[in-house]
Design a protein around this motif. Structure first.
Motif, mmCIF file in Angstrom:
data_model
loop_
_atom_site.group_PDB
_atom_site.id
_atom_site.type_symbol
_atom_site.label_atom_id
_atom_site.label_comp_id
_atom_site.label_asym_id
_atom_site.label_seq_id
_atom_site.Cartn_x
_atom_site.Cartn_y
_atom_site.Cartn_z
ATOM 1 N N ILE A 63 0.764 -1.250 0.009
ATOM 2 C CA ILE A 63 -0.052 0.061 -0.171
ATOM 3 C C ILE A 63 0.725 1.309 0.151
ATOM 4 C CG2 ILE A 63 -1.709 1.228 1.339
ATOM 5 C CD1 ILE A 63 -2.954 -1.332 2.016
ATOM 6 N N ALA A 64 1.940 1.235 0.737
ATOM 7 C CA ALA A 64 2.786 2.372 0.580
ATOM 8 C C ALA A 64 3.369 2.722 -0.640
ATOM 9 C CB ALA A 64 4.065 2.136 1.857
ATOM 10 N N LYS A 65 3.784 1.682 -1.450
ATOM 11 C CA LYS A 65 4.427 1.644 -2.621
ATOM 12 C C LYS A 65 3.435 2.081 -3.737
ATOM 13 C CE LYS A 65 8.463 -1.032 -2.514
ATOM 14 N NZ LYS A 65 9.242 -2.123 -2.959
ATOM 15 N N ASN A 66 1.933 1.619 -3.573
ATOM 16 C CA ASN A 66 0.977 2.115 -4.233
ATOM 17 C C ASN A 66 0.875 3.530 -4.215
ATOM 18 O OD1 ASN A 66 -2.473 1.978 -3.979
ATOM 19 N ND2 ASN A 66 -1.527 1.514 -5.845
ATOM 20 N N ILE A 67 0.571 4.040 -3.168
ATOM 21 C CA ILE A 67 0.448 5.668 -2.807
ATOM 22 C C ILE A 67 1.618 6.137 -3.323
ATOM 23 C CG2 ILE A 67 0.567 7.219 -0.821
ATOM 24 C CD1 ILE A 67 -1.026 5.127 0.760
ATOM 25 N N ALA B 255 3.725 5.340 -5.831
ATOM 26 C CA ALA B 255 3.388 5.330 -7.077
ATOM 27 C C ALA B 255 2.300 6.310 -7.827
ATOM 28 C CB ALA B 255 3.185 3.862 -7.778
ATOM 29 N N LYS B 256 1.364 6.506 -6.990
ATOM 30 C CA LYS B 256 0.332 7.411 -7.672
ATOM 31 C C LYS B 256 0.856 8.782 -7.361
ATOM 32 C CE LYS B 256 -3.643 4.266 -7.046
ATOM 33 N NZ LYS B 256 -4.841 3.837 -5.928
ATOM 34 N N GLY B 257 1.764 9.077 -6.588
ATOM 35 C CA GLY B 257 2.201 10.547 -6.455
ATOM 36 C C GLY B 257 2.447 10.855 -5.049
ATOM 37 N N GLY B 258 2.258 10.010 -4.285
ATOM 38 C CA GLY B 258 2.562 10.372 -2.677
ATOM 39 C C GLY B 258 1.573 10.894 -2.005
ATOM 40 N N MET B 259 1.342 10.757 -0.748
ATOM 41 C CA MET B 259 0.466 11.153 0.238
ATOM 42 C C MET B 259 0.166 12.621 0.246
ATOM 43 S SD MET B 259 -1.657 9.316 1.970
ATOM 44 C CE MET B 259 -1.595 8.257 3.390
ATOM 45 N N THR B 260 1.239 13.448 0.095
ATOM 46 C CA THR B 260 1.216 14.809 0.154
ATOM 47 C C THR B 260 0.331 15.275 -1.103
ATOM 48 O OG1 THR B 260 3.180 14.846 1.154
ATOM 49 C CG2 THR B 260 2.395 17.137 0.624
ATOM 50 N N ALA B 261 0.845 14.737 -2.236
ATOM 51 C CA ALA B 261 -0.031 15.177 -3.440
ATOM 52 C C ALA B 261 -1.541 14.920 -3.437
ATOM 53 C CB ALA B 261 0.524 14.553 -4.551
ATOM 54 N N MET B 262 -1.684 13.552 -2.840
ATOM 55 C CA MET B 262 -2.889 12.980 -2.658
ATOM 56 C C MET B 262 -3.963 13.841 -1.835
ATOM 57 S SD MET B 262 -3.289 8.897 -2.130
ATOM 58 C CE MET B 262 -2.677 8.170 -3.514
ATOM 59 N N LYS B 263 -3.437 14.136 -0.466
ATOM 60 C CA LYS B 263 -4.142 14.952 0.344
ATOM 61 C C LYS B 263 -4.364 16.222 0.136
ATOM 62 C CE LYS B 263 -4.677 11.552 3.124
ATOM 63 N NZ LYS B 263 -6.011 10.937 3.397
ATOM 64 N N ALA B 264 -3.565 17.000 -0.948
ATOM 65 C CA ALA B 264 -3.772 18.229 -1.395
ATOM 66 C C ALA B 264 -4.944 18.512 -2.680
ATOM 67 C CB ALA B 264 -2.392 18.582 -2.023
ATOM 68 N N LEU B 265 -5.405 17.120 -3.125
ATOM 69 C CA LEU B 265 -6.486 17.221 -4.009
ATOM 70 C C LEU B 265 -7.766 17.189 -2.971
ATOM 71 C CD1 LEU B 265 -7.130 16.639 -6.991
ATOM 72 C CD2 LEU B 265 -7.507 14.221 -6.516
ATOM 73 N N LYS B 266 -8.343 18.056 -3.409
ATOM 74 C CA LYS B 266 -9.641 18.627 -2.621
ATOM 75 C C LYS B 266 -10.918 18.276 -3.257
ATOM 76 C CE LYS B 266 -7.073 20.259 0.772
ATOM 77 N NZ LYS B 266 -6.655 19.186 1.775
ATOM 78 N N SER B 267 -10.502 18.491 -4.605
ATOM 79 C CA SER B 267 -11.928 18.049 -5.403
ATOM 80 C C SER B 267 -11.532 17.651 -6.674
ATOM 81 C CB SER B 267 -12.864 19.182 -5.484
ATOM 82 O OG SER B 267 -12.456 20.301 -6.052
ATOM 83 N N MET B 268 -12.323 17.037 -7.563
ATOM 84 C CA MET B 268 -11.747 17.038 -9.037
ATOM 85 C C MET B 268 -13.198 16.843 -9.922
ATOM 86 S SD MET B 268 -10.189 13.110 -8.602
ATOM 87 C CE MET B 268 -10.585 12.275 -10.187
ATOM 88 N N ARG B 269 -13.060 17.233 -11.144
ATOM 89 C CA ARG B 269 -14.224 17.350 -12.207
ATOM 90 C C ARG B 269 -13.734 16.391 -13.300
ATOM 91 N NH1 ARG B 269 -17.156 22.225 -12.481
ATOM 92 N NH2 ARG B 269 -15.183 22.894 -13.769
ATOM 93 N N THR B 270 -14.325 15.299 -13.583
ATOM 94 C CA THR B 270 -13.738 14.364 -14.740
ATOM 95 C C THR B 270 -14.730 14.426 -15.947
ATOM 96 O OG1 THR B 270 -12.671 12.935 -13.160
ATOM 97 C CG2 THR B 270 -13.119 12.113 -15.223
ATOM 98 N N THR B 271 -14.352 14.594 -17.143
ATOM 99 C CA THR B 271 -15.186 14.542 -18.108
ATOM 100 C C THR B 271 -14.747 13.500 -19.145
ATOM 101 O OG1 THR B 271 -14.292 16.408 -19.072
ATOM 102 C CG2 THR B 271 -16.442 16.554 -18.338
ATOM 103 N N GLY B 272 -15.668 12.591 -19.798
ATOM 104 C CA GLY B 272 -15.317 11.506 -20.418
ATOM 105 C C GLY B 272 -16.419 11.042 -21.160
ATOM 106 N N THR B 273 -16.118 9.890 -22.073
ATOM 107 C CA THR B 273 -17.140 9.121 -22.937
ATOM 108 C C THR B 273 -17.152 7.832 -22.367
ATOM 109 O OG1 THR B 273 -16.342 10.872 -24.741
ATOM 110 C CG2 THR B 273 -17.729 8.620 -25.405
ATOM 111 N N MET B 274 -18.415 7.350 -22.182
ATOM 112 C CA MET B 274 -18.771 5.867 -22.063
ATOM 113 C C MET B 274 -18.923 5.348 -23.320
ATOM 114 S SD MET B 274 -18.565 3.609 -19.675
ATOM 115 C CE MET B 274 -18.890 4.202 -17.735
ATOM 116 N N THR B 275 -18.321 4.133 -23.698
ATOM 117 C CA THR B 275 -18.776 3.484 -24.820
ATOM 118 C C THR B 275 -19.237 2.321 -24.285
ATOM 119 O OG1 THR B 275 -16.781 4.377 -26.052
ATOM 120 C CG2 THR B 275 -17.868 2.640 -27.265
ATOM 121 N N MET B 276 -20.406 1.804 -24.975
ATOM 122 C CA MET B 276 -21.369 0.558 -24.425
ATOM 123 C C MET B 276 -20.820 -0.511 -25.643
ATOM 124 S SD MET B 276 -22.684 1.857 -21.571
ATOM 125 C CE MET B 276 -24.030 0.664 -21.039
ATOM 126 N N SER B 277 -19.836 -1.373 -25.407
ATOM 127 C CA SER B 277 -19.508 -2.314 -26.418
ATOM 128 C C SER B 277 -20.768 -3.094 -26.980
ATOM 129 C CB SER B 277 -18.752 -3.209 -25.758
ATOM 130 O OG SER B 277 -17.531 -2.619 -25.167
#
Lengths: 241, 1024
Positions: free
Chosen positions: A27-31, A33-55
């Motif tokens: 789990i420590a390496k996973n965190i 790899a994702k950018g570290g706990m500091t960067a993670m906790k600095a993320l307060k919100s996010m808005r994601t836009t994308g396209t869902m393709t139904m196969s």
């Protein structure tokens, strides 16, 4: 000489591989790899836009917008022919407005809400799993499409079981196996992550495929992730009509 | 030291670069399970959660472990990574998510598999831990101490085909971490059953059983068999003698009454097999019954259940379900509609009317104490011995099963392959089933021991075509599993084998013996009429010294190979005039090893691959050998890493290096002619693969498994393309089949509920295949379809697997932009039109790599529409598509006007006259909108405005690839006119009318109303 060298190589190689990795290390390496706990906790919100393709439906596409805000707030909007299907999670329960079924928000039960609780956890469930009341267990390695992965079994506070597959090379999430509900029926699904790109110092998958029975059912291609956008709390609470 | 490091780096680097193909790299190439579940298969044990009878586990003889949480409405396979032969299941009833599973079935018929030890889950089957006892081969019972679940007893039968000490009763006091063998008798005696006094876990009774199998015999019974009793948790044992039958004993089953544990029941095989009762906790016994319910095949039916609520009621497995209500004196027969041959019984402790049964043909549930029962039709445990195919479109699959007859079913079917799609052709145990080469409605099938039949599916006539000895010949010997072979390239010929090879060219009316006795004809192995041990058992299952494998070279009809069950490998090069036994030339394989398969190479007439199977002699190694000189010399292929004795090997008919190997533990593929093997697990567990056949036209590999039915791998063309030479870059595109335009007009399936088994059909979608050296983890990966002019028609996400990837390509343009409405969808326009026939470019953009390939799009030849009609359809769809989009833009503009004005009306500074003006224009905009799209809110409004009529018409024309109807053509004109009028009306509103309004607003010194220009709206909605 040859033989001796080979023996040395074998010893070194086995020393490198035989160290039994622990859950905390994974789990420590996973965190990390994702950018570290500091960067993670600095993320307060996010808005994601994308396209869902139904196969399954001739590659039918839908635009999707998802907003997540710390702590445990989530809203997803899917637009089809001018009608907006909205799903929200207010930290406790999930709700949905499906205009085909009227304009009243429908409150989901606990089982249905659980899936959205997972999505609303901006850090991911493995981060601080203890404080969140989950239990986690390293249950050995497994194969994800030819890549070796560490399997971490997470049992949430509410008792749902999910299997996380963490890439043994990059330590990023490869796959999560879980149960979901379709028309009230439990279905086993695999959510496979790829196309990692950096957003606000964090590695985030931009391709998320949902497989069932080995077949890809839905593919979410993310166009844009906007970090730390201002999102009013009212977006997430059950709308009052 | 530096040199050493350098050397190591070189070694490591070399290791890393060796192109070794591993299981996970099959990626997009999957085996699909077509079932069937209609006959299901042998169930060896059932375990139910006592407090919730809806939750139970079914253990199969060869098809793994299945779990239901809804009383059998649905099942999930929860053991697919492990050994598929289940011996015993035990639930820790105080912690029902803790389940112990012993592998290796204990109903030791000739075709039984072998286990690899004991497993436990503590989370209801999500994860499993192996807990040893790997060499016991079969586990017949697991008993958990109800007061201390760390204490567990395991009854192990031990190796069936060899003598040895890995058998007896084992005990663990630490949840299975360590084991002590607490009861051992001799090297042929294992434990067949173990019972614990429910009121006193220190009291145990073990039924020890001496038995063995060899390919030519089975023997149950001996001095080692007997009942042993312990009162101290297995530390000491006393052999029970008081009241036991005279002479040697065989297999016994034992059970304490949960109602009164002083009462113990046992069924004991002996010279005089009988049912026994003890009323003193197992110390002394009295015979209660001798007869069919007791003495029917004890080796196969030895499970008794003491009823949980009536102390005099006992349930017993047998040919049927048997029950006694008087302590075992008289017996009645039940569940007559269930499959015969019962192996498992569970009786609900809360309601003993509720019984669950496991049989040779799946699971049945009775709610009236066995009077009637319901079949659970969703367990695909079918145990095929062999498979064959025909050439119909789609082709059909034929095969025979353990105790479940001979069947045929389709290889694909829209909506999936259901149980009802399978047709029963013949009864008994089924093996080879072969359709006639000229007329697939004529089918050859057999039951055990060479009972060949020919069946005409059109007239329903069946006739026996079993060969009889020619004048002066001895009796013919027929194997349990007698070959029936039709050479794929010679439709008129059928072979079968006794101790001779027989050939017919007239559909079995006459047979010609074309060989001498090809076997060892060893009289010591021909005593099946004395077989079984204490209970005579001569079912033909041990028939020996017979021909079991026959194959004619696809390159030379006079070159025929025959393998025998006693280790002879014979070849003729002159159509049978003379034969040569080349078995002695095969190195490193013990003499008399069963020849399980002969595969003459389709590439070289002098080359042959052979599998040999020594498990019946206790030799579990995987033998695959090859000769390239008609059998004079042989090479043993290296099967390191391959598990299970070998049943079948096939050489790919196109790529000679590609081999497929079926063993007792699954499918293996070699890309290098047998130098290395990769286990194939995509979509299938490590189930016994007994036979395989390749459909050359469809490039499919079809597998007969002995526990999970038929699997089909549809994409051999892709496997053929994966060679060290072809994988030259990080991203290598593999050849794809032409993309076929199809539409489905099928009504699909009705409402079946959840217990219907639906076998997976083939995906007919277009696909691009490629090989990735490494998993794609970072950066964009997308796949574009472009037309000849370079326009991108669709973009789909790439698949990131290491190894072989398959990405389905939609052969449709995006759905048309469709007018927005506040009141429901216009379903007809959800799906885009099929792209036109022609050649397209498929571009894979992976990070900075770009690789292109072409895709040929054709229309399915099943459609008989003329090119002109197809073009007409395409044109009409295109016009309707454009009309949908034009309307979408028009509606977007009138909605924008309506909504903008509504927003402006909230302004309190508006003058009364302006407010009236705005309101009037807004209301007109709303009215125009409502004439173009639905506006009545509700689920069933019946409203249908222009958008909905247009979408419906578009959907109809889009759904049929032939000439559109006149009505559709006329209606298109009518709706086109309305779209034009609607657009004109809206453009008038947002043009001249809005200008007038804006003049008024300007005069009042107020902001004008601005609407997004049409071109920009068009681009936003259509992306063009």
């Amino acid at each position: 000489m040859h033989r001796m060298l080979l023996a040395v190589v074998m010893i070194v190689v086995s020393a490198m591989t035989s160290h039994a990795i622990t859950l905390d290390e994974i789990i420590a390496k996973n965190i990390e790899a994702k950018g570290g706990m500091t960067a993670m906790k600095a993320l307060k919100s996010m808005r994601t836009t994308g396209t869902m393709t139904m196969s399954m439906m001739g590659g039918m596409e839908m635009k999707i917008k998802q907003m997540i805000k710390r702590s445990n707030l989530m809203r997803a909007e899917t637009e089809v022919q001018g009608m907006n299907i909205v799903i929200g999670y207010d930290g406790q329960k999930a709700w949905m407005i499906n205009p085909m079924m009227g304009s009243e928000p429908q409150i989901m039960d606990e089982a249905q809400s659980a899936e959205y609780a997972m999505q609303a956890d901006i850090d991911g469930e493995l981060v601080d799993w203890k404080t969140k009341g989950h239990t986690a267990e390293y249950v050995g390695t497994g194969d994800v499409d030819g890549s070796t992965a560490y399997k971490v079994k997470l049992t949430t506070k509410k008792g749902e079981v999910r299997m996380y597959f963490i890439d043994a090379v990059t330590f990023l999430d490869l796959k999560v196996e879980s149960k979901t509900e379709q028309m009230g029926q439990p279905v086993d699904v695999e959510v496979v992550m790829s196309n990692y790109q950096e957003v606000a110092g964090l590695q985030m998958p931009h391709q998320i495929d949902t497989r069932s029975g080995g077949q890809t059912m839905m593919s979410l291609t993310i166009d844009k992730i906007e970090p730390n956008v201002t999102l009013e709390d009212s977006l997430f609470t059950v709308p009052k009509n | 030291m530096k040199i050493l490091v350098l050397f190591m780096a070189t070694v490591t680097c070399a290791l890393a670069q060796t192109p070794s193909f591993t299981s996970g790299m099959f990626g997009g190439v999957r085996a699909r399970s077509i079932g069937p579940a209609t006959m299901s298969g042998r169930v060896s044990d059932i375990a139910v959660v006592d407090t919730n009878s809806s939750r139970f586990y079914v253990g199969a003889a060869g098809g793994g472990l299945w779990k239901t949480t809804n009383g059998g409405t649905t099942f999930k396979a929860v053991f697919d990574e492990y050994n598929q032969s289940i011996g015993a299941i035990a639930i820790d009833q105080r912690h029902p998510d803790t389940v112990w599973v012993g592998t290796g079935e204990s109903w030791v018929r000739n075709s039984v598999s072998a286990g690899d030890g004991l497993y436990r889950t503590t989370d209801g089957g999500v994860t499993w831990t192996h807990l040893g006892l790997a060499t016991t081969e079969r586990i017949s019972r697991i008993v958990i101490d109800p007061k201390n679940p760390a204490v567990v007893y395991v009854a192990a039968g031990g190796p069936l085909w060899s003598d040895g000490t890995d058998r007896g009763v084992y005990k663990s006091t630490d949840f299975g971490v360590t084991w002590t063998k607490i009861l051992y008798v001799n090297d042929r005696t294992g434990c067949a059953d173990l019972a614990m006094d429910p009121s006193n876990p220190s009291v145990l009774i073990a039924a020890m059983w001496e038995c063995y199998r060899r390919p030519w015999t089975f023997h149950s019974g001996g001095k080692g068999s007997g009942l042993h009793r312990s009162t101290d948790g297995g530390t000491t044992w006393t052999r029970i003698t008081t009241g036991m039958p005279e002479g040697d004993l065989g297999r016994a089953a034992v059970a304490f009454s949960p109602v009164d544990p002083s009462i113990v029941y046992a069924n004991i095989e002996a010279d005089s097999t009988g049912f026994f009762r003890s009323t003193d906790n197992g110390r002394s016994w009295e015979r209660r019954f001798s007869g069919f319910a007791s003495n029917i095949r004890p080796f196969y039916f030895s499970r008794i259940v003491a009823d949980p609520t009536h102390k005099d009621r006992i349930w017993k497995t047998g040919l049927n379900l048997h029950r006694s209500d008087d302590g075992g004196t008289t017996w009645s027969t039940h569940a007559g509609s269930a499959h015969s041959d019962h192996h498992a019984i569970w009786v609900n402790p809360a309601d003993d009317d509720h019984v669950i049964m496991g049989t040779d043909g799946g699971v049945y549930v009775s709610l009236d104490r066995g009077k009637t029962c319901r079949f659970l039709p969703n367990l695909p445990l079918s145990q095929f011995y062999h498979v064959s195919l025909d050439d119909r479109r789609p082709y059909n699959v034929y095969g025979g099963l353990q105790d479940n007859g001979s069947w045929t079913g389709p290889s694909r079917r829209e909506g999936g392959i259901t149980n009802a799609n399978w047709e029963l052709l013949g009864g008994g145990d089924g093996f080879h089933v072969v359709a006639d080469g000229n007329d697939p409605s004529i089918v050859y099938w057999e039951s055990q021991g060479g009972n060949l039949n020919r069946y005409d599916r059109t007239s329903n006539e069946a006739r026996s075509i079993k060969p009889t000895p020619e004048a002066g010949m001895p009796d013919l010997r027929w194997n349990w599993n007698t070959p029936i072979v039709r050479p794929s390239r010679r439709p008129d010929v059928v072979y079968t084998g006794s101790q001779y090879v027989h050939r017919s060219t007239d559909r079995g009316v006459t047979w010609k013996v074309i060989s001498p006795d090809l076997t060892t004809n060893d009289s010591t192995k021909l005593r099946q009429d004395e077989g079984g041990g204490l209970s005579l058992d001569n079912s033909s299952a041990e028939n020996h010294c017979t021909v079991v494998a026959i194959a004619e070279s696809p390159l030379d009809a006079n070159l025929i190979w025959a393998g025998t069950d006693d280790g002879n490998l014979q070849v003729t090069t002159n159509g049978g005039t003379t034969w040569k036994n080349v078995a002695a030339n095969v190195p490193s394989v013990p003499r008399y090893t069963w020849v399980s398969y002969v595969e003459p190479s389709p590439h070289d007439r002098r080359t042959i691959f052979v599998t040999l199977d020594g498990h019946g002699l206790g030799d579990m190694r995987t033998y695959v050998v090859r000769s390239t000189d008609l059998g004079s010399t042989w090479t043993m292929l290296d099967t390191t890493g391959v598990r299970g004795w070998a049943h079948v090997v096939r050489q790919d008919p196109v790529r000679a290096d590609l081999l497929y190997l079926g063993t007792e533990q699954g499918l293996y593929v070699s890309f290098d002619r047998g130098v290395s093997w990769a286990a194939f697990r995509n979509g299938m567990p490590p189930v016994a693969v007994r036979d395989m056949v390749i459909h050359e036209r469809e490039q499919d590999l079809v597998l007969a498994t002995h526990g999970r039915g038929i699997y089909i791998i549809d994409d051999l063309d892709v496997l053929r393309a994966v060679t060290p030479a072809s994988i030259t870059s990080d991203l290598t595109v593999l050849p794809s089949k032409p993309a076929v335009r199809r539409v489905s007009g099928s009504a699909g399936s009705w409402f079946n509920g959840d217990d219907a088994f639906i076998g997976e059909t083939v995906s007919t979608d277009a696909a691009v295949w490629y090989y990735l050296r490494d998993r794609h983890m970072r950066g964009k990966f997308e796949i574009l379809i472009m037309d000849a002019a370079g326009n991108t028609i669709r973009t789909v996400p790439g698949s990131p697997r290491r190894g072989i990837n398959k990405v389905e390509l939609p052969l449709r343009r995006k759905a048309p932009a469709t007018a927005a409405s506040d009141a429901g969808f216009a379903g007809g326009s959800f799906i885009g039109p099929l792209i036109a026939e022609g050649t397209y470019t498929v571009e894979l953009r992976k990070g900075t790599d770009t690789v292109r390939t072409s895709m040929v799009v054709v229309t399915d030849t099943i459609y008989k529409h003329s090119p002109a009609d197809r073009q007409m359809q395409q044109r009409l769809v295109d016009s309707l598509y454009a009309l949908n989009e034009e309307l979408a833009v028009t509606v977007a503009r009138v909605r924008a006007l309506r909504d903008t004005l509504s927003a402006r009306l909230a302004d309190s500074t508006l003058s009364e006259s302006l407010r009236e003006r705005l309101t009037s224009v807004r209301d007109t905009a709303a009215a125009v909108n409502n004439s173009l799209v639905n506006s009545k809110v509700g689920f069933v409004t019946g409203e249908e405005q222009l958008r909905e009529r247009l979408a419906t018409l578009y959907g109809e024309v889009n759904g049929f690839l032939g000439r559109p109807s006149e009505a559709q053509i006329v209606l298109t004109g009518v709706l086109a006119k309305r779209v034009t009028e609607g657009t004109a009306r809206v453009e008038g509103m947002v043009g001249a009318e809005m200008n007038l309004l804006n003049q008024d607003l300007r005069s009042a010194m107020m902001r004008v109303v601005v609407i997004e220009p049409r071109a920009s709206t068009y681009k936003r909605l259509t992306g063009r």
